[in-house]
Motif scaffolding. Structure first.
Motif, PDB file in Angstrom:
ATOM      1  N   VAL A   1       0.820  -1.208   0.000  1.00  0.00           N
ATOM      2  CA  VAL A   1       0.000   0.000   0.000  1.00  0.00           C
ATOM      3  C   VAL A   1       0.856   1.261   0.000  1.00  0.00           C
ATOM      4  CG1 VAL A   1      -1.846   1.283   1.147  1.00  0.00           C
ATOM      5  CG2 VAL A   1      -1.858  -1.206   1.190  1.00  0.00           C
ATOM      6  N   LEU A   2       1.869   1.333   0.855  1.00  0.00           N
ATOM      7  CA  LEU A   2       2.672   2.549   0.999  1.00  0.00           C
ATOM      8  C   LEU A   2       3.562   2.838  -0.192  1.00  0.00           C
ATOM      9  CD1 LEU A   2       3.768   2.109   4.716  1.00  0.00           C
ATOM     10  CD2 LEU A   2       1.995   3.613   3.835  1.00  0.00           C
ATOM     11  N   GLY A   3       4.027   1.803  -0.893  1.00  0.00           N
ATOM     12  CA  GLY A   3       4.866   2.025  -2.054  1.00  0.00           C
ATOM     13  C   GLY A   3       6.344   2.098  -1.740  1.00  0.00           C
ATOM     14  N   PRO A   4       7.148   2.761  -2.619  1.00  0.00           N
ATOM     15  CA  PRO A   4       8.604   2.764  -2.481  1.00  0.00           C
ATOM     16  C   PRO A   4       9.089   3.606  -1.307  1.00  0.00           C
ATOM     17  CG  PRO A   4       7.966   4.209  -4.263  1.00  0.00           C
ATOM     18  CD  PRO A   4       6.709   3.505  -3.816  1.00  0.00           C
ATOM     19  N   SER A   5      10.090   3.094  -0.612  1.00  0.00           N
ATOM     20  CA  SER A   5      10.664   3.798   0.524  1.00  0.00           C
ATOM     21  C   SER A   5      12.033   3.204   0.810  1.00  0.00           C
ATOM     22  CB  SER A   5       9.755   3.689   1.747  1.00  0.00           C
ATOM     23  OG  SER A   5      10.220   4.497   2.812  1.00  0.00           O
ATOM     24  N   SER A   6      12.613   3.611   1.923  1.00  0.00           N
ATOM     25  CA  SER A   6      13.894   3.061   2.371  1.00  0.00           C
ATOM     26  C   SER A   6      13.908   3.101   3.891  1.00  0.00           C
ATOM     27  CB  SER A   6      15.077   3.865   1.809  1.00  0.00           C
ATOM     28  OG  SER A   6      15.097   5.175   2.356  1.00  0.00           O
ATOM     29  N   VAL A   7      14.860   2.426   4.492  1.00  0.00           N
ATOM     30  CA  VAL A   7      14.952   2.399   5.946  1.00  0.00           C
ATOM     31  C   VAL A   7      15.151   3.808   6.498  1.00  0.00           C
ATOM     32  CG1 VAL A   7      16.330   1.588   7.896  1.00  0.00           C
ATOM     33  CG2 VAL A   7      15.771   0.019   6.025  1.00  0.00           C
ATOM     34  N   ARG A   8      16.009   4.597   5.845  1.00  0.00           N
ATOM     35  CA  ARG A   8      16.262   5.956   6.331  1.00  0.00           C
ATOM     36  C   ARG A   8      15.013   6.828   6.249  1.00  0.00           C
ATOM     37  NH1 ARG A   8      20.359   9.345   2.941  1.00  0.00           N
ATOM     38  NH2 ARG A   8      18.472   9.774   1.728  1.00  0.00           N
ATOM     39  N   ASP A   9      14.281   6.724   5.158  1.00  0.00           N
ATOM     40  CA  ASP A   9      13.095   7.550   5.008  1.00  0.00           C
ATOM     41  C   ASP A   9      11.995   7.157   5.986  1.00  0.00           C
ATOM     42  OD1 ASP A   9      14.034   9.278   3.175  1.00  0.00           O
ATOM     43  OD2 ASP A   9      12.876   8.535   1.472  1.00  0.00           O
ATOM     44  N   GLU A  10      11.877   5.871   6.254  1.00  0.00           N
ATOM     45  CA  GLU A  10      10.867   5.443   7.215  1.00  0.00           C
ATOM     46  C   GLU A  10      11.185   5.979   8.613  1.00  0.00           C
ATOM     47  OE1 GLU A  10       7.873   3.744   6.642  1.00  0.00           O
ATOM     48  OE2 GLU A  10       8.517   4.478   4.686  1.00  0.00           O
ATOM     49  N   ALA A  11      12.468   5.974   8.971  1.00  0.00           N
ATOM     50  CA  ALA A  11      12.869   6.532  10.266  1.00  0.00           C
ATOM     51  C   ALA A  11      12.610   8.036  10.301  1.00  0.00           C
ATOM     52  CB  ALA A  11      14.341   6.233  10.527  1.00  0.00           C
ATOM     53  N   GLY A  12      12.917   8.704   9.185  1.00  0.00           N
ATOM     54  CA  GLY A  12      12.684  10.145   9.111  1.00  0.00           C
ATOM     55  C   GLY A  12      11.217  10.506   9.196  1.00  0.00           C
ATOM     56  N   ASP A  13      10.379   9.725   8.533  1.00  0.00           N
ATOM     57  CA  ASP A  13       8.940   9.979   8.569  1.00  0.00           C
ATOM     58  C   ASP A  13       8.375   9.859   9.984  1.00  0.00           C
ATOM     59  OD1 ASP A  13       9.046  10.288   5.851  1.00  0.00           O
ATOM     60  OD2 ASP A  13       8.284   8.293   5.383  1.00  0.00           O
ATOM     61  N   LEU A  14       8.898   8.895  10.714  1.00  0.00           N
ATOM     62  CA  LEU A  14       8.445   8.701  12.093  1.00  0.00           C
ATOM     63  C   LEU A  14       8.727   9.942  12.926  1.00  0.00           C
ATOM     64  CD1 LEU A  14       7.268   6.770  14.217  1.00  0.00           C
ATOM     65  CD2 LEU A  14       9.597   5.966  14.644  1.00  0.00           C
ATOM     66  N   VAL A  15       9.910  10.526  12.758  1.00  0.00           N
ATOM     67  CA  VAL A  15      10.277  11.729  13.508  1.00  0.00           C
ATOM     68  C   VAL A  15       9.403  12.909  13.092  1.00  0.00           C
ATOM     69  CG1 VAL A  15      12.121  13.405  13.941  1.00  0.00           C
ATOM     70  CG2 VAL A  15      12.646  10.951  13.865  1.00  0.00           C
ATOM     71  N   ASP A  16       9.183  13.075  11.791  1.00  0.00           N
ATOM     72  CA  ASP A  16       8.363  14.190  11.310  1.00  0.00           C
ATOM     73  C   ASP A  16       6.968  14.174  11.930  1.00  0.00           C
ATOM     74  OD1 ASP A  16      10.296  15.321   9.711  1.00  0.00           O
ATOM     75  OD2 ASP A  16       9.708  14.214   7.909  1.00  0.00           O
ATOM     76  N   GLY A  17       6.453  12.989  12.189  1.00  0.00           N
ATOM     77  CA  GLY A  17       5.120  12.873  12.762  1.00  0.00           C
ATOM     78  C   GLY A  17       5.005  13.383  14.185  1.00  0.00           C
ATOM     79  N   TYR A  18       6.136  13.582  14.857  1.00  0.00           N
ATOM     80  CA  TYR A  18       6.114  14.064  16.237  1.00  0.00           C
ATOM     81  C   TYR A  18       6.253  15.583  16.323  1.00  0.00           C
ATOM     82  CZ  TYR A  18       6.290   9.335  18.096  1.00  0.00           C
ATOM     83  OH  TYR A  18       5.982   8.039  18.408  1.00  0.00           O
ATOM     84  N   TYR A  19       6.422  16.250  15.190  1.00  0.00           N
ATOM     85  CA  TYR A  19       6.494  17.704  15.204  1.00  0.00           C
ATOM     86  C   TYR A  19       5.089  18.302  15.354  1.00  0.00           C
ATOM     87  CZ  TYR A  19      11.307  17.487  13.394  1.00  0.00           C
ATOM     88  OH  TYR A  19      12.651  17.260  13.235  1.00  0.00           O
ATOM     89  N   TRP A  20       5.034  19.460  15.990  1.00  0.00           N
ATOM     90  CA  TRP A  20       3.791  20.213  16.047  1.00  0.00           C
ATOM     91  C   TRP A  20       3.513  20.821  14.674  1.00  0.00           C
ATOM     92  CZ3 TRP A  20       2.381  25.227  15.046  1.00  0.00           C
ATOM     93  CH2 TRP A  20       1.135  25.635  15.533  1.00  0.00           C
ATOM     94  N   PRO A  21       2.280  20.882  14.195  1.00  0.00           N
ATOM     95  CA  PRO A  21       1.038  20.464  14.856  1.00  0.00           C
ATOM     96  C   PRO A  21       0.613  19.032  14.516  1.00  0.00           C
ATOM     97  CG  PRO A  21       0.502  21.684  12.883  1.00  0.00           C
ATOM     98  CD  PRO A  21       2.017  21.653  12.958  1.00  0.00           C
ATOM     99  N   LEU A  22       1.424  18.310  13.730  1.00  0.00           N
ATOM    100  CA  LEU A  22       1.032  16.948  13.356  1.00  0.00           C
ATOM    101  C   LEU A  22       0.796  16.067  14.580  1.00  0.00           C
ATOM    102  CD1 LEU A  22       3.338  16.209  10.289  1.00  0.00           C
ATOM    103  CD2 LEU A  22       0.874  16.560  10.282  1.00  0.00           C
ATOM    104  N   ALA A  23       1.609  16.277  15.609  1.00  0.00           N
ATOM    105  CA  ALA A  23       1.526  15.423  16.797  1.00  0.00           C
ATOM    106  C   ALA A  23       0.213  15.578  17.558  1.00  0.00           C
ATOM    107  CB  ALA A  23       2.705  15.709  17.728  1.00  0.00           C
ATOM    108  N   ILE A  24      -0.488  16.694  17.354  1.00  0.00           N
ATOM    109  CA  ILE A  24      -1.721  16.920  18.112  1.00  0.00           C
ATOM    110  C   ILE A  24      -2.980  16.755  17.257  1.00  0.00           C
ATOM    111  CG2 ILE A  24      -0.565  18.479  19.709  1.00  0.00           C
ATOM    112  CD1 ILE A  24      -1.862  20.818  18.223  1.00  0.00           C
ATOM    113  N   ILE A  25      -2.798  16.413  15.987  1.00  0.00           N
ATOM    114  CA  ILE A  25      -3.952  16.207  15.111  1.00  0.00           C
ATOM    115  C   ILE A  25      -4.499  14.802  15.328  1.00  0.00           C
ATOM    116  CG2 ILE A  25      -4.744  16.082  12.714  1.00  0.00           C
ATOM    117  CD1 ILE A  25      -2.624  18.091  11.972  1.00  0.00           C
ATOM    118  N   ASP A  26      -5.789  14.697  15.505  1.00  0.00           N
ATOM    119  CA  ASP A  26      -6.414  13.397  15.731  1.00  0.00           C
ATOM    120  C   ASP A  26      -6.271  12.498  14.508  1.00  0.00           C
ATOM    121  OD1 ASP A  26      -7.164  14.093  18.282  1.00  0.00           O
ATOM    122  OD2 ASP A  26      -9.154  14.803  17.685  1.00  0.00           O
TER     123      ASP A  26
END
Length: 263
Positions: free
Chosen positions: A166-191
């Motif tokens: 479903v997610l498509g092409p990625s890499s180990v580094r990008d998956e780790a980076g995406d996880l961190v981006d999700g903890y930034y405001w305001p993404l972290a507080i969006i339901d």
């Protein structure tokens, strides 16, 4: 591509991936020996899971995109008025500006961090929470910066190539980076569900905009390799801000020098 949750991020990533590929080639064995295709698959050090990745690619393209994402994006473009689509998209991507600010600061790109800050302030106020891209008309152009690019800036390698269901092409580094981006405001507080809607809007627009490029994939000799190569080229381009280093083949350079010495 940033992640606040696994499901919330799947729409945008899969739409980016699907316009860049089609069905894969199955591995075959003739008289107990591997075919040239299988040998080629096992030769890429960046893709140690290629046999699995190709199977996932077939599932993504032949089923999910064909029967779900492509028809839904066509219906969205066909029935939703352009001004509403534009406003929804602007609101969705405006939320990404804060992590772009932080990621630029982590790379000491202060000017770009200032541009992203200005964009977020202008669009969130004068632009009515981002519905209107006022900042663009003020000369502040959008340029998203992800944490995966921060890791690449400091020399962290891509890691193995991943073709995710479903997610498509990625890499180990990008998956780790995406996880961190999700903890930034305001993404972290969006339901959860509002974030799903945001990803859906971005994904539908991206899928619609890139529809014309499907022909390139259908005409390529190996769509899977085409997608993988395009993915790594795009990531390299983004990490180096559009100016990737030129990699010189030492053997070819020596042969060229020997050739020139003859004249």
């Amino acid at each position: 591509m940033q992640i606040n949750s696994w499901f919330a991020s799947l729409i945008i990533i899969v739409t980016l991936a699907f316009v860049s590929g089609c069905s894969s080639t199955n591995d075959e064995t003739v008289d107990g020996s591997e075919t040239e295709q299988t040998t080629a698959q096992n030769s890429d050090p960046k893709d140690p899971l290629e046999s699995i990745n190709r199977s996932i690619w077939t599932f993504n393209w032949d089923y999910l995109d064909k029967y779900v994402f492509k028809p839904v994006s066509q219906a969205y473009v066909g029935y939703v008025p352009s001004p509403i689509r534009s406003g929804l998209y602007n609101v969705a991507v405006n939320i990404n500006e804060p992590f772009t600010v932080v990621n630029n600061l982590l790379q000491l790109k202060f000017q770009k961090a200032g541009v992203a800050t200005g964009r977020f302030v202008l669009n969130s106020t004068v632009g009515l929470l981002g519905w209107f891209d006022v900042a663009k008309h003020a000369g502040l152009m959008r340029e998203e910066e992800e944490f995966g690019e921060v890791l690449g800036y400091y020399g962290v390698g891509d890691g193995p190539f991943l073709m995710l269901p479903v997610l498509g092409p990625s890499s180990v580094r990008d998956e780790a980076g995406d996880l961190v981006d999700g903890y930034y405001w305001p993404l972290a507080i969006i339901d959860f569900w509002p974030n799903v809607a945001r990803k859906l809007i971005i994904g539908l627009e991206t899928r619609a905009q890139l529809a014309d490029q499907e022909t390139l994939l259908n005409e390529s000799l190996d769509p899977y390799e085409f997608v993988k190569g395009a993915y790594f080229q795009n990531i390299n381009y983004k990490v180096h801000d559009g100016n990737p280093p030129v990699i010189v083949d030492e053997q070819e350079e020596e042969e060229l020098d020997d050739f020139l010495e003859e004249f």
